[in-house]
Design an enzyme around this catalytic site. Structure first.
Site, PDB file in Angstrom:
ATOM      1  N   THR A   1      15.912-100.432 -52.040  1.00  0.00           N
ATOM      2  CA  THR A   1      16.668-101.071 -52.934  1.00  0.00           C
ATOM      3  C   THR A   1      18.188-100.972 -52.334  1.00  0.00           C
ATOM      4  O   THR A   1      18.174 -99.963 -51.603  1.00  0.00           O
ATOM      5  CB  THR A   1      16.703-101.382 -54.521  1.00  0.00           C
ATOM      6  OG1 THR A   1      17.080-102.317 -55.085  1.00  0.00           O
ATOM      7  CG2 THR A   1      16.679-100.032 -55.062  1.00  0.00           C
ATOM      8  N   ASN A   2      18.747-101.214 -53.660  1.00  0.00           N
ATOM      9  CA  ASN A   2      20.797-100.948 -53.076  1.00  0.00           C
ATOM     10  C   ASN A   2      21.155-100.922 -54.113  1.00  0.00           C
ATOM     11  O   ASN A   2      20.758-100.488 -55.573  1.00  0.00           O
ATOM     12  CB  ASN A   2      21.808-102.522 -52.501  1.00  0.00           C
ATOM     13  CG  ASN A   2      20.752-103.499 -53.530  1.00  0.00           C
ATOM     14  OD1 ASN A   2      21.135-103.496 -54.071  1.00  0.00           O
ATOM     15  ND2 ASN A   2      20.499-104.661 -52.725  1.00  0.00           N
TER      16      ASN A   2
END
Ligand code: CTP
Length: 412
Positions: A205-206
Site C-alpha cells: 500500500t502507500n
C-alpha cells in the site's frame, strides 16, 4: 470570540466536547444555552469548560446589555444542537431569550447544527425554517444519519463534535467554504490508498491518509451535493455526515466502484492514491520461507500495471458512459527533479490525463502525506493556474470545490 449556543435536546451533551474543541485551539468561548438546554446539561459544566459565566436571559447582568455586547464581539456563532423550536424562533427573528437576542445582533457567520427526530427534520415547517435561515446567509449543517434518542435511526442526528468543529474551523479560514453551490449535484470522490494483495496476510500500500478526499466529500455534502465517497485505506477516518461511503481495497475494486458511481455524477474527484502496479499473482496460501530461511517468492515479486482509473474516466466520458458535461478533477503529487520542476510535471500530467482540473501538491520532506496542512497549485485545462496557499486540507478542499463548481454546466 466564539459563541456556542446550545438548544434543549438530548444532544446538548455533545456541546461540551465542542466547547473543548474551540478552547483547545486557543479561542475565547462563551456558551449561551437556552433554558431547556440546562435541563440536559448544567450551567456549571459549561462555565467550567469555557472559563466564562453562563446565562440564558437578558434580565441577568442587565447593565452590560449582554445580547448586544456578545453579538457584537462574536467572530462566529455555532449552535449545537439546534432544535426545531430554536430554528423556528431564529427564522422568525424572535428575541425571547439571550441566545435568540444575540442572533439578531451578531453580524458574524452563524452555523446551526440541527439535531432532531427524522420526522421533525423532514416536516415542511422545519424545511421552510431551514430555507429561510440559509437564504439569510446562515449555515445549516446537514445532520448525520444514525441512532437517534430511542431505538429509532434516520437523518437528524447531531454530527460528532469534531465534525462540527472542523466545519466551523474551515469557515473561519475560508468564509465561502460552506455555501450551497452544489445543491442538486451528484459528486463522487475517491480517497485513501489502495491495497494490493500478495498473499492472504500481506499487501502493498502507500502513505495516503485519505484526509484530503474526506475533506472534499465532507464539504461537498455540506454544500448541498449528494456525495458518494469511494474510500480505500485511510488512517481510520470517521465517515463524514450525509455522505454515502463505498469501501474498496484494490485499484481494480476502485476502478469498478468509480465506473458504477461516476456514471450519473456532475463532478468526479480522484483524490485516491492508486497503486500503479499490483503483484501479478495473489497466492492463495501464505508465502512461507523455506528450510534455508529464504523465500524466492518474496525476494522478487513480479508486478503488473494497474489501469489508470482517472484516464479511464476521461475516456468513458468521451464514450458516453459518463455525463458529457461531468467535470473531472485529478491529483498529482510531484517532487520535481533535475529534468523538471513540480509545475512542469503537473502541467504535463494534466495534459496526459485529460481532466479539467489538476490539484498539484509538492511532496517530499514530509509534505502532503499524513499531515494536516498542504499547499500547491490548481491547474485548469483552460489554462487557468492558481496557487493553493499553505492551509488546512479542509481549506484546500473548499478552494478545489470553488474552482470545480465554477466549471459545472447548468444544473438539471
Ligand atoms: N490515478 C489513477 N489510477 C492510477 C494511478 C493514478 O486514477 N493507476 C490518479 C490518481 O488518483 C490521481 C492522478 O491519477 O488523481 C495522478 O496520480 P499519479 O500517481 O501522480 O500519476 P501517474 O500517472 O501515476 O504518474 P507518475 O507516477 O509518473 O508521476
Amino acid at each position: 470570540m466564539i459563541i456556542v449556543g446550545v438548544g434543549g435536546g438530548i444532544a446538548a451533551y455533545k456541546a461540551c466536547a465542542l466547547v473543548r474543541h474551540f478552547t483547545e485551539r486557543g479561542h475565547e468561548v462563551r456558551v449561551i444555552p437556552t433554558e431547556s438546554a440546562l435541563k440536559f446539561v448544567g450551567a456549571a459544566t459549561f462555565e467550567a469548560l469555557s472559563g466564562n459565566p453562563v446565562q440564558t436571559s437578558v434580565f441577568e447582568s442587565v447593565p452590560e446589555v449582554p445580547h448586544v455586547r456578545l453579538g457584537q464581539e462574536a467572530d462566529l456563532v455555532v449552535i449545537a444542537p439546534a432544535t426545531a423550536d430554536l430554528m423556528a424562533r431564529a427564522a422568525q427573528g424572535r428575541a425571547d431569550d439571550l441566545l435568540t437576542g444575540t442572533l439578531l445582533t451578531a453580524r458574524c457567520p452563524v452555523v446551526f447544527a440541527p439535531a432532531m427526530h427524522t420526522e421533525m427534520w423532514e416536516h415542511p415547517a422545519t424545511r421552510a425554517n431551514v430555507a429561510t435561515l440559509r437564504e439569510r446567509g446562515a449555515v445549516v449543517i446537514e445532520p448525520a444519519s444514525g441512532r437517534l434518542t430511542g431505538k429509532d435511526t434516520g437523518a437528524g442526528r447531531l454530527p460528532e463534535p469534531d465534525e462540527i468543529g472542523a466545519l466551523a474551523d474551515v469557515l473561519l479560514e475560508h468564509p465561502g467554504a460552506l455555501n450551497r453551490d452544489l445543491e442538486g449535484r451528484t459528486v463522487v470522490v475517491s480517497a485513501g490508498g489502495t491495497k494490493e494483495a500478495l498473499d492472504p496476510v500481506r499487501y502493498l500500500t502507500n502513505r495516503s491518509s485519505g484526509k484530503q478526499g474526506y475533506a472534499l466529500a465532507r464539504l461537498a455534502a455540506q454544500r448541498g451535493a449528494r456525495v458518494v465517497l469511494v474510500a480505500g485505506n485511510t488512517i481510520g477516518l470517521a465517515d463524514p455526515p450525509a455522505v454515502e461511503v463505498v469501501r474498496i481495497t484494490s485499484a481494480l475494486d476502485l476502478q469498478a466502484a468509480m465506473a458504477e458511481h461516476a456514471a450519473a455524477a456532475d463532478l468526479v474527484i480522484m483524490a485516491a492514491a492508486v497503486a500503479d502496479y499490483r503483484p501479478a499473482e495473489v497466492a492463495t496460501t501464505k508465502l512461507k520461507k523455506g528450510a534455508d530461511g529464504k523465500s524466492e517468492a518474496l525476494e522478487s515479486i513480479t508486478m503488473v500495471e494497474n489501469p489508470d482509473v482517472l484516464a479511464g474516466l476521461v475516456a468513458a466520458r468521451r464514450d458516453g458512459a459518463l455525463r458529457s458535461d461531468a467535470v473531472i478533477v485529478g491529483f498529482a503529487a510531484e517532487t520535481g527533479d533535475a529534468r523538471g520542476t513540480v509545475l512542469d510535471y503537473g502541467r504535463a500530467k494534466l495534459q496526459r490525463k485529460g481532466c479539467e482540473l489538476l490539484v498539484l501538491n509538492a511532496v517530499g520532506d514530509g509534505r502532503a502525506f499524513e499531515v494536516d496542512e498542504n499547499s500547491g497549485w490548481l491547474l485548469g485545462a483552460d489554462g487557468g493556474e492558481s496557487a493553493l496557499p499553505l492551509g488546512s486540507k479542509s481549506a484546500m478542499a473548499a478552494r478545489i470545490l470553488d474552482a470545480a463548481s465554477a466549471r459545472l454546466g447548468p444544473a438539471r
